[in-house]
Design an enzyme around this catalytic site. Structure first.
Site, PDB file in Angstrom:
ATOM      1  N   SER A   1       1.154  -0.795   0.126  1.00 14.96           N
ATOM      2  CA  SER A   1      -0.387   0.192   0.189  1.00 14.96           C
ATOM      3  C   SER A   1       1.089   0.753  -0.558  1.00 14.96           C
ATOM      4  CB  SER A   1      -0.765   0.085   1.751  1.00 14.96           C
ATOM      5  OG  SER A   1      -1.156  -1.589   1.336  1.00 14.96           O
ATOM      6  N   SER A   2       1.840   1.473   1.055  1.00 20.24           N
ATOM      7  CA  SER A   2       2.991   2.261   1.090  1.00 20.24           C
ATOM      8  C   SER A   2       3.923   2.390  -0.398  1.00 20.24           C
ATOM      9  CB  SER A   2       3.796   2.479   2.026  1.00 20.24           C
ATOM     10  OG  SER A   2       3.268   1.867   3.605  1.00 20.24           O
TER      11      SER A   2
ATOM     12  N   LYS B   1       0.199 -11.035   7.744  1.00 26.52           N
ATOM     13  CA  LYS B   1       0.502  -9.502   7.528  1.00 26.52           C
ATOM     14  C   LYS B   1      -0.748  -8.496   7.788  1.00 26.52           C
ATOM     15  CE  LYS B   1       1.417  -5.020   5.689  1.00 26.52           C
ATOM     16  NZ  LYS B   1       0.680  -4.093   6.211  1.00 26.52           N
TER      17      LYS B   1
ATOM     18  N   GLY C   1      -0.156  -5.249  11.821  1.00 22.81           N
ATOM     19  CA  GLY C   1      -0.344  -4.028  10.865  1.00 22.81           C
ATOM     20  C   GLY C   1      -0.445  -2.281  11.044  1.00 22.81           C
TER      21      GLY C   1
ATOM     22  N   GLU D   1      -1.092   2.290  14.615  1.00 25.59           N
ATOM     23  CA  GLU D   1      -1.455   3.049  16.238  1.00 25.59           C
ATOM     24  C   GLU D   1      -1.579   1.959  16.776  1.00 25.59           C
ATOM     25  OE1 GLU D   1      -2.512   3.242  13.568  1.00 25.59           O
ATOM     26  OE2 GLU D   1      -3.355   4.919  12.486  1.00 25.59           O
TER      27      GLU D   1
ATOM     28  N   TYR E   1      -1.807 -11.256   3.179  1.00 25.00           N
ATOM     29  CA  TYR E   1      -2.061  -9.959   3.889  1.00 25.00           C
ATOM     30  C   TYR E   1      -2.959  -9.643   3.725  1.00 25.00           C
ATOM     31  CZ  TYR E   1      -0.815  -4.902   3.564  1.00 25.00           C
ATOM     32  OH  TYR E   1      -1.294  -3.295   3.502  1.00 25.00           O
TER      33      TYR E   1
HETATM   34  C1  HMN Z   1       1.614  -1.497   3.208  1.00 28.04           C
HETATM   35  O1  HMN Z   1       0.708  -2.751   2.813  1.00 28.04           O
HETATM   36  O2  HMN Z   1       2.775  -0.761   2.748  1.00 28.04           O
HETATM   37  C2  HMN Z   1       1.369  -1.120   5.106  1.00 28.04           C
HETATM   38  O3  HMN Z   1       2.131  -1.955   5.574  1.00 28.04           O
HETATM   39  C3  HMN Z   1       0.047  -0.979   5.705  1.00 28.04           C
HETATM   40  C4  HMN Z   1      -0.345  -0.481   6.804  1.00 28.04           C
HETATM   41  O4  HMN Z   1      -0.603  -1.654   7.535  1.00 28.04           O
HETATM   42  C5  HMN Z   1      -0.623   0.189   6.589  1.00 28.04           C
HETATM   43  N1  HMN Z   1      -1.945   0.369   7.175  1.00 28.04           N
HETATM   44  C6  HMN Z   1      -3.068   1.165   6.094  1.00 28.04           C
HETATM   45  O5  HMN Z   1      -2.055   1.473   4.949  1.00 28.04           O
HETATM   46  C7  HMN Z   1      -4.580   1.083   5.802  1.00 28.04           C
HETATM   47  C8  HMN Z   1      -0.742   0.900   8.159  1.00 28.04           C
HETATM   48  O6  HMN Z   1       1.662   0.818   8.471  1.00 28.04           O
HETATM   49  C9  HMN Z   1      -0.843   2.485   8.102  1.00 28.04           C
HETATM   50  O7  HMN Z   1      -0.531   3.346   7.343  1.00 28.04           O
HETATM   51  C10 HMN Z   1      -0.580   3.136   9.721  1.00 28.04           C
HETATM   52  O8  HMN Z   1      -1.263   2.354  10.288  1.00 28.04           O
HETATM   53  C11 HMN Z   1      -0.782   4.547   9.411  1.00 28.04           C
HETATM   54  O9  HMN Z   1      -2.329   4.742   9.827  1.00 28.04           O
END
Ligand code: HMN
Length: 295
Positions: free
Chosen positions: A46-47, A163, A188, A191, A135
């Site tokens: 996602s990131s 994950k 994941g 927070e 995932y």
């Molecule tokens: C990824 O797949 O790149 C991230 O690891 C996804 C990750 O679980 C993030 N969730 C979402 O984007 C929905 C979290 O790390 C999230 O960015 C963080 O908890 C801040 O809200």
């Protein structure tokens, strides 16, 4: 299995000033995170804005990261794509590049039955010799992994982990129990890192780790040494920062990229429809950056 235990920043998409995937900037982010002594990287999730990149761009990113860090950090390739065909192309490429594991979201867009989801994941798993990390991220995919499908998937010895990005920490506890300690669970939601670890997560993969790796490394240290008050306090500090990152006009990833620029790591901004940070908010970005440094 020890190589999968620790802090895994979810790697960000690195663009040049025109918004093209940049080799140089990808490698500079690799170097930055390597210096921070994280355990590994989760590339192209996602990131990594995987959903906004074509196959060639995703392959390029996988390659640049492997060139920079293969053998130095544990590298997990996220290969989930709209079609099984593309996912398998990415999976085979990641294997060729020497990635340590694959991972994928479930199918997106059409709400498919669990039998199709099982088939999608299984075909990716069968396409290489690499281990696989499921995932689960219901808030973006619309599908919440059931214990029934989880149990079916872990019959395959190549499945080594999940994950879990769903919000209930109880899901982590349930997957941990169902996996009978053989299956790794990655926290994941950043927070809830500390809560996730305490209820059974072995490690964490997160989208905000890259902005503040030191804080998550510290949280991890407090958890492993049993300093729970300090672990809780640092989680509170982390959450204040995440809320601030999400409070600007522009996406959280754009805010993180501006913070990284202030630290000397320029990886461009985000791709639309994610919004960049607008000029009014740059002073707030500076405040967030100071907050991270002071924590
Ligand atoms: C990824 O797949 O790149 C991230 O690891 C996804 C990750 O679980 C993030 N969730 C979402 O984007 C929905 C979290 O790390 C999230 O960015 C963080 O908890 C801040 O809200």
């Amino acid at each position: 299995i020890e190589k999968f235990k620790g802090i895994f920043p979810a790697f960000y998409a690195c663009y040049d000033d025109k918004g093209e995937v940049s080799e140089e900037r990808t490698k500079s982010l690799c170097e930055h995170l390597y210096q921070k002594e994280v355990k590994g990287l989760y590339v192209g999730g996602s990131s990594g804005e995987c959903i906004y990149q074509n196959l060639a761009e995703r392959k390029a990113t996988l390659k640049y990261v492997a060139d920079a860090l293969k053998g130095k950090l544990t590298l997990i390739a996220h290969v989930g794509a709209p079609s099984t065909r593309e996912s398998i192309i990415l999976a085979k490429y990641a294997e060729e590049l020497g990635y340590d594991s694959l991972s994928a979201i479930p199918p997106i867009y059409f709400q498919l039955p669990e039998s199709s989801i099982y088939k999608y994941w299984s075909e990716i798993i069968d396409s290489t010799e690499l281990p696989f990390i499921i995932y689960n991220i219901p808030q973006t995919t619309g599908y919440a992994l059931s214990i029934k499908l989880f149990n079916q998937l872990i019959q395959n010895p190549k499945v080594i982990g999940v994950k879990n990005s769903s919000m209930p920490v109880m899901d982590i506890e349930r997957f941990k129990k169902a996996g009978e300690n053989r299956i790794l669970v990655f926290n994941g939601p950043d927070e809830q890192y500390v809560a996730g670890r305490l209820i059974g997560a072995d490690s964490g993969i997160g989208g905000t780790y890259g902005a503040m790796p030191e804080l998550f490394l510290k949280a991890e240290e407090f958890v492993t040494t049993g300093n729970f008050d300090q672990a809780r306090n640092i989680q509170t500090d982390i959450n204040d920062i995440i809320i601030a990152l999400c409070s600007l006009n522009g996406s959280m990833y754009a805010a993180i990229k501006e913070v990284l620029k202030l630290k000397g790591v320029n990886i461009g901004s985000v791709r639309g429809p994610l919004e960049p940070i607008y000029s009014d908010d740059f002073s707030k970005v500076e405040e967030i950056s100071v907050l991270i440094d002071q924590t």
